[in-house]
Design an enzyme around this catalytic site. Structure first.
Site, PDB file in Angstrom:
ATOM      1  N   ARG A  42       0.834  -1.194   0.000  1.00 51.24           N
ATOM      2  CA  ARG A  42       0.000   0.000   0.000  1.00 51.24           C
ATOM      3  C   ARG A  42       0.871   1.246   0.000  1.00 51.24           C
ATOM      4  NH1 ARG A  42       2.644   2.028   3.142  1.00 51.24           N
ATOM      5  NH2 ARG A  42       2.812   1.698   5.384  1.00 51.24           N
ATOM      6  N   GLU A  48       0.142   9.790   8.634  1.00 55.02           N
ATOM      7  CA  GLU A  48       1.318   8.991   9.012  1.00 55.02           C
ATOM      8  C   GLU A  48       1.484   8.912  10.523  1.00 55.02           C
ATOM      9  OE1 GLU A  48       2.556   6.514   7.116  1.00 55.02           O
ATOM     10  OE2 GLU A  48       2.614   8.161   5.680  1.00 55.02           O
ATOM     11  N   HIS A  49       1.731   7.697  11.007  1.00 57.49           N
ATOM     12  CA  HIS A  49       1.986   7.446  12.434  1.00 57.49           C
ATOM     13  C   HIS A  49       0.803   7.840  13.313  1.00 57.49           C
ATOM     14  CE1 HIS A  49       6.216   6.153  12.380  1.00 57.49           C
ATOM     15  NE2 HIS A  49       6.383   7.009  11.385  1.00 57.49           N
ATOM     16  N   GLY A 143       8.735   1.259   2.944  1.00 58.93           N
ATOM     17  CA  GLY A 143       7.595   2.041   3.382  1.00 58.93           C
ATOM     18  C   GLY A 143       6.326   1.741   2.613  1.00 58.93           C
ATOM     19  N   ASP A 190      -1.905  -1.039   7.658  1.00 59.15           N
ATOM     20  CA  ASP A 190      -1.329  -1.819   6.564  1.00 59.15           C
ATOM     21  C   ASP A 190      -2.135  -3.081   6.284  1.00 59.15           C
ATOM     22  OD1 ASP A 190       0.561   0.140   6.800  1.00 59.15           O
ATOM     23  OD2 ASP A 190       2.116  -1.151   7.650  1.00 59.15           O
TER      24      ASP A 190
END
Length: 457
Positions: A42, A48-49, A143, A190
């Site tokens: 993906r 993010e995070h 990533g 994810d």
């Protein structure tokens, strides 16, 4: 959405990769696979995070994936092989407890996370024997979620081989939980997108309960992924888990400052929920309660009224026991700000104003700046991609955990060729190692479909 992963009968003459994997399997094992399982990587467009802090994220599946060919037998032994010769074969008994060495994050241990997750979910004392060859087209430590896709593929393989059935949501939740056996305290983005993705659309992934909704991206622009060729393995380093711990500590200090039952709260989103406030008000609370200087262990213990032993046991993970100072203000500011940007991104996609592409590009730039300056998860190579804006991108940001890996850039369709050419000449061509990796490192990506079982027609 909450259906089971699809089973597709496939004509292998139309699919070179499946055909080649079938041949490799037959050459190695002298038999044909019973089925094939596929789980995509993906790209996270924004958010993010923040999944492990309880906030929504906005990824899409990519065409690159993990593909496994599988046969089933009654030996009780699981035989694993990989088409990449740098990843060695591994054999394990399916009749004994599966051991995963989190201090040695080899490829097969990620696979075994998925196996163990399914085994425990169904309380299976004995797993069927399996022979399995894995083929991956997701660059490792880039990533783009190669490790989680491998866990998801393994979970799907184990479920199918043992004759069990689970929904996509259940599989995503199991695989998110079982990946922690390798030591990574992720939040579930994810695994969720790997199972819940649908071709042609990005997804807003929300948690507690897990759900996914379509996000229609504006026409007239595409997303270009560029790998900076610096690898970062989340399980092999402590950077990622340190951020998880910092957010956990910030949660407790913010909650205590507002008189909440802080001991039971673990995620920054829970503080907002308990207080019933907006993200803007949470950012104001961060400014009021937390200070920009790093917190020492002693200051945190004094603030929470806990002992050093409780601090190590209750707040730190196994690979963060060495950390002495914690940047709580910066991490909390990033999380609440990024959560707000995700909602703004989805709102722009839903309303599709005339300047949608520019608005989304601006949000991506803001996200990268926050990742770089507040969360400190970028690296000089990733920052360099942001300087290629003049080549045609309206916005670029790191994607994935950071500290290496990939950037994603939003590029108007009529500028894609010139953008890729400019990045190629400025970043890849001057370095022979990068130049050799360019083909798999710089590409346009469209939203792909989710995890699938293939059966030969």
């Amino acid at each position: 959405m909450d259906s089971n992963p699809p089973h597709l009968k496939t004509n292998f003459a139309d699919n070179d990769r499946l055909h080649q994997l079938k041949n490799a399997f037959e050459k190695k094992y002298g038999e044909s696979p019973k089925f094939y399982a596929h789980a995509p990587g993906r790209v996270n467009l924004i958010g993010e995070h923040i999944d492990y802090c309880g906030y929504s994220v906005l990824p899409m599946a990519i065409e690159q994936s993990i593909l496994a060919a599988v046969s089933v037998n009654d030996s009780g032994t699981i035989e694993l092989a990989n088409t990449n010769p740098q990843y060695k074969d591994f054999t394990v008994s399916g009749t004994e407890e599966i051991h995963i060495d989190k201090d040695n994050p080899q490829w097969h241990y990620y696979f075994l996370c998925g196996v163990k997750g399914i085994q425990e979910n169904f309380s299976l004392p004995k797993l069927v024997g399996m022979r399995c060859i894995v083929d991956g087209t997701i660059p490792a430590s880039s990533g783009l979620s190669s490790s989680s896709a491998l866990v998801c593929c393994a979970g799907l393989v184990t479920m199918e081989a043992n004759g069990k059935s689970l929904s996509k949501v259940a599989l995503a939740e199991i695989c998110a939980k079982c990946e922690r056996y390798i030591g990574t305290e992720g939040g579930g983005m994810d695994q969720s997108i790997s199972f819940l993705a649908e071709k042609g659309t990005a997804k807003l992934i929300e948690f507690n309960p897990l759900r996914a909704s379509d996000v229609k991206l504006p026409g007239g622009a595409v997303f270009v992924i560029s790998n900076c060729c610096v690898e970062m393995n989340k399980a092999a380093s402590s950077h990622f888990n340190i951020r998880v711990v910092e957010c956990r500590i910030a949660t407790k200090i913010l909650a205590k400052a507002r008189g909440l039952e802080w001991r039971s709260l673990l995620k920054l989103a829970q503080v907002q929920t308990e207080l019933g406030t907006s993200l803007e008000e949470m950012l104001a609370l961060v400014e009021e309660v937390l200070h920009p200087d790093a917190y020492s262990r002693e200051e945190i213990c004094a603030s929470l009224g806990i002992s050093p032993e409780q601090f190590c046991t209750d707040l730190l993970s196994s690979n963060t026991q060495h950390v002495t100072h914690f940047k709580l203000y910066q991490r909390a500011r990033h999380v609440y700000g990024e959560a707000s940007r995700v909602l703004h991104f989805k709102s722009v996609c839903d309303s599709q104003p005339a300047d949608a592409i520019q608005l989304l590009g601006d949000l991506m730039k803001q996200s990268h700046a926050s990742c770089r300056d507040l969360y400190e998860c970028s690296c000089p190579e990733l920052d360099q991609f942001g300087r290629h804006m003049g080549a045609g991108a309206v916005g670029s940001r790191l994607t994935g955990a950071g500290w290496g890996g990939c950037a994603v850039s939003m590029v108007p369709s009529d500028r894609v060729e010139s953008f890729i050419q400019a990045v190629s000449e400025a970043y890849y061509a001057p370095d022979s190692q990068r130049a050799a990796m360019k083909k798999q490192s710089l590409f346009v990506s469209k939203p792909g479909g989710g995890a699938t079982v293939f059966i030969k027609e």
